[in-house]
Motif scaffolding. Structure first.
Motif, short mmCIF file in Angstrom:
data_model
loop_
_atom_site.label_atom_id
_atom_site.label_comp_id
_atom_site.label_asym_id
_atom_site.label_seq_id
_atom_site.Cartn_x
_atom_site.Cartn_y
_atom_site.Cartn_z
N LEU A 41 8.70 -20.93 24.86
CA LEU A 41 8.68 -20.42 26.49
C LEU A 41 8.85 -21.86 27.28
CD1 LEU A 41 9.50 -18.21 28.28
CD2 LEU A 41 7.04 -18.04 28.55
N ASP A 42 7.93 -22.75 27.19
CA ASP A 42 8.15 -24.02 27.76
C ASP A 42 9.42 -24.63 27.88
OD1 ASP A 42 5.30 -23.51 27.68
OD2 ASP A 42 4.87 -25.20 26.41
N LEU A 43 10.25 -24.56 26.90
CA LEU A 43 11.52 -25.08 26.99
C LEU A 43 12.60 -24.18 27.81
CD1 LEU A 43 13.50 -27.30 25.82
CD2 LEU A 43 14.03 -25.68 23.89
N VAL A 44 12.00 -23.00 27.79
CA VAL A 44 12.99 -22.11 28.69
C VAL A 44 12.77 -22.27 30.10
CG1 VAL A 44 13.40 -19.66 29.11
CG2 VAL A 44 13.20 -20.29 26.93
N LEU A 45 11.59 -22.57 30.22
CA LEU A 45 11.08 -22.67 31.71
C LEU A 45 11.84 -23.89 32.53
CD1 LEU A 45 7.35 -21.60 31.71
CD2 LEU A 45 9.49 -20.14 32.43
N THR A 46 12.20 -24.87 31.65
CA THR A 46 12.79 -26.16 32.11
C THR A 46 14.24 -25.94 32.38
OG1 THR A 46 13.23 -27.02 29.90
CG2 THR A 46 10.93 -27.60 30.83
N LYS A 47 14.90 -24.99 32.00
CA LYS A 47 16.21 -24.82 32.09
C LYS A 47 16.52 -24.58 33.50
CE LYS A 47 16.99 -24.86 27.58
NZ LYS A 47 17.60 -25.89 26.75
N PRO A 48 17.79 -25.22 33.94
CA PRO A 48 18.14 -25.08 35.50
C PRO A 48 18.85 -23.75 35.77
CG PRO A 48 19.60 -26.59 34.08
CD PRO A 48 18.69 -26.00 33.44
N VAL A 49 18.19 -22.88 35.31
CA VAL A 49 18.72 -21.45 35.48
C VAL A 49 17.46 -20.34 35.48
CG1 VAL A 49 20.90 -21.64 34.24
CG2 VAL A 49 19.15 -21.01 32.96
N SER A 50 17.86 -19.19 36.01
CA SER A 50 16.93 -18.27 36.01
C SER A 50 16.21 -17.99 34.70
CB SER A 50 17.36 -16.90 36.39
OG SER A 50 16.37 -15.93 36.30
N ALA A 51 14.87 -18.29 34.70
CA ALA A 51 14.12 -18.21 33.37
C ALA A 51 14.55 -16.67 32.87
CB ALA A 51 12.63 -18.33 33.40
N GLN A 52 14.26 -15.69 33.66
CA GLN A 52 14.44 -14.30 33.09
C GLN A 52 15.90 -14.11 32.82
OE1 GLN A 52 13.40 -11.36 36.14
NE2 GLN A 52 14.28 -9.54 35.08
N PHE A 53 16.86 -14.58 33.36
CA PHE A 53 18.09 -14.44 32.76
C PHE A 53 18.42 -14.93 31.40
CE2 PHE A 53 22.56 -16.24 32.35
CZ PHE A 53 22.89 -15.13 32.52
N TYR A 54 17.93 -16.38 31.20
CA TYR A 54 17.80 -17.02 30.21
C TYR A 54 17.40 -16.35 28.99
CZ TYR A 54 18.57 -20.74 26.76
OH TYR A 54 18.69 -21.42 25.71
N VAL A 55 16.06 -15.76 29.20
CA VAL A 55 15.32 -15.02 28.18
C VAL A 55 15.66 -13.65 27.69
CG1 VAL A 55 13.09 -13.62 28.07
CG2 VAL A 55 13.18 -15.89 28.80
N SER A 56 16.55 -13.24 28.67
CA SER A 56 17.24 -11.89 28.49
C SER A 56 18.25 -11.87 27.78
CB SER A 56 17.42 -11.15 29.69
OG SER A 56 16.21 -11.15 30.18
N VAL A 57 19.15 -13.01 27.79
CA VAL A 57 20.63 -12.96 27.26
C VAL A 57 20.79 -14.21 26.28
CG1 VAL A 57 21.52 -12.22 29.53
CG2 VAL A 57 21.51 -14.68 28.84
N ARG A 58 19.69 -14.76 25.67
CA ARG A 58 19.82 -15.57 24.52
C ARG A 58 20.57 -15.10 23.42
NH1 ARG A 58 15.72 -17.23 22.15
NH2 ARG A 58 14.55 -15.43 22.73
N ARG A 59 20.58 -14.15 22.96
CA ARG A 59 21.18 -13.26 21.75
C ARG A 59 21.93 -12.16 22.08
NH1 ARG A 59 19.90 -17.73 20.29
NH2 ARG A 59 19.08 -18.42 18.57
N ILE A 60 23.17 -11.79 21.59
CA ILE A 60 23.83 -10.56 21.66
C ILE A 60 24.14 -10.06 20.25
CG2 ILE A 60 26.09 -9.45 22.76
CD1 ILE A 60 26.08 -11.96 24.53
N ALA A 61 23.61 -8.88 19.99
CA ALA A 61 24.07 -8.38 18.88
C ALA A 61 25.25 -7.37 18.66
CB ALA A 61 22.72 -7.47 18.42
#
Length: 276
Positions: free
Chosen positions: A110-130
């Motif tokens: 999650l540390d890496l996710v929090l460094t992304k220049p986008v909303s962390a909640q958005f990125y955590v939620s959409v990283r994979r699509i089944a």
């Protein structure tokens, strides 16, 4: 000034960045699933059989009864199809990401996710699509259409529009409730199956809430709003929805997303990196 080119640009550029990010994720996930064509064909066959079994199941239930409350066999098919569409669309968009949140927290990824220049909640939620779950979602629309055809009715444009809006709000509502439920991993540590709790709870949405006793009907409408996952959208396409359903569903979905975002930020304050 509102409506000026500068104002339009100020909100369009961030939005375009999120759209491009989501599009990149979608292309990657689709290409990954297309690598296994045999598995794809087998899953499509499985979902076809499952859709036929759902139709048969409803017909078997109504062999000895004409209706359950106001719900006949054909109306139940519309409800079943609607629930199938909403639930599987939610699983397609969020299952892999939300069920892996606990792992992100415990491994420190999650540390890496929090460094992304986008909303962390958005990125955590959409990283994979089944994408595979979109097949049963499409079959859900087919089941609902089959029920409408057997009823011999033709929904109006407004009914179809209300149905589309309510289904979209239902997916957003399911996401917000599901996302909020898995945030307990921030406080509980290893909570690997937190995401799986959502599935049996939301499965109750396939029951027509209008046929329940008043206390349960009110609870499933205003406390745990499962009525807006299945029953209310089905009522819309059947032309029997209440006028307040659409604005309430839009407000509910928006309020739950805002609440989930606030809970997310509160959870982040309780997060300590696994690497620290």
């Amino acid at each position: 000034m509102i409506g000026s080119p500068g104002a339009v640009t100020s909100w369009w550029h961030p939005l375009r960045r999120y759209v491009r990010l989501y599009w990149a994720v979608a292309r990657y996930c689709l290409s990954r699933e297309l690598e296994y064509r045999t598995n794809l064909a087998f899953n499509l066959l499985r979902e076809t059989v499952y859709a036929l079994l759902q139709i048969a199941f409803v017909d078997i239930i109504f062999l000895n009864v004409e209706s359950i409350g106001d719900w006949t066999a054909n109306r139940m098919l519309v409800l079943m199809g609607t629930y199938t569409f909403v639930s599987n669309t939610t699983y397609a968009l969020f299952w892999e990401t939300l069920t892996s949140l606990s792992s992100l927290i415990n491994t420190g990824e999650l540390d890496l996710v929090l460094t992304k220049p986008v909303s962390a909640q958005f990125y955590v939620s959409v990283r994979r699509i089944a994408f595979m779950n979109l097949a049963p979602a499409a079959f859900g629309i087919g089941i609902a259409a089959w029920g409408i055809g057997r009823l011999g009715i033709t929904p109006s444009f407004l009914d179809v529009a209300a149905y589309a809006v309510l289904c979209a709000c239902a997916v957003v509502t399911c996401y917000a409730l599901w996302f909020s439920s898995v945030l307990g991993a921030f406080w509980a540590g290893r909570l690997q199956n937190a995401g799986a709790i959502f599935e049996p709870v939301v499965s109750m949405a396939r029951v027509p809430t209008t046929s329940l006793a008043s206390p349960l009907r009110l609870a499933f409408t205003f406390v745990l709003p499962l009525a807006f996952v299945g029953t209310v959208p089905a009522q819309a396409i059947l032309g029997i929805a209440e006028p307040w359903h659409v604005p309430y569903a839009i407000g509910l979905a928006g309020a739950l997303v805002i609440a989930s975002n606030r809970l997310w930020h509160r959870a982040l304050r309780a997060y300590s990196s696994a690497s620290s």
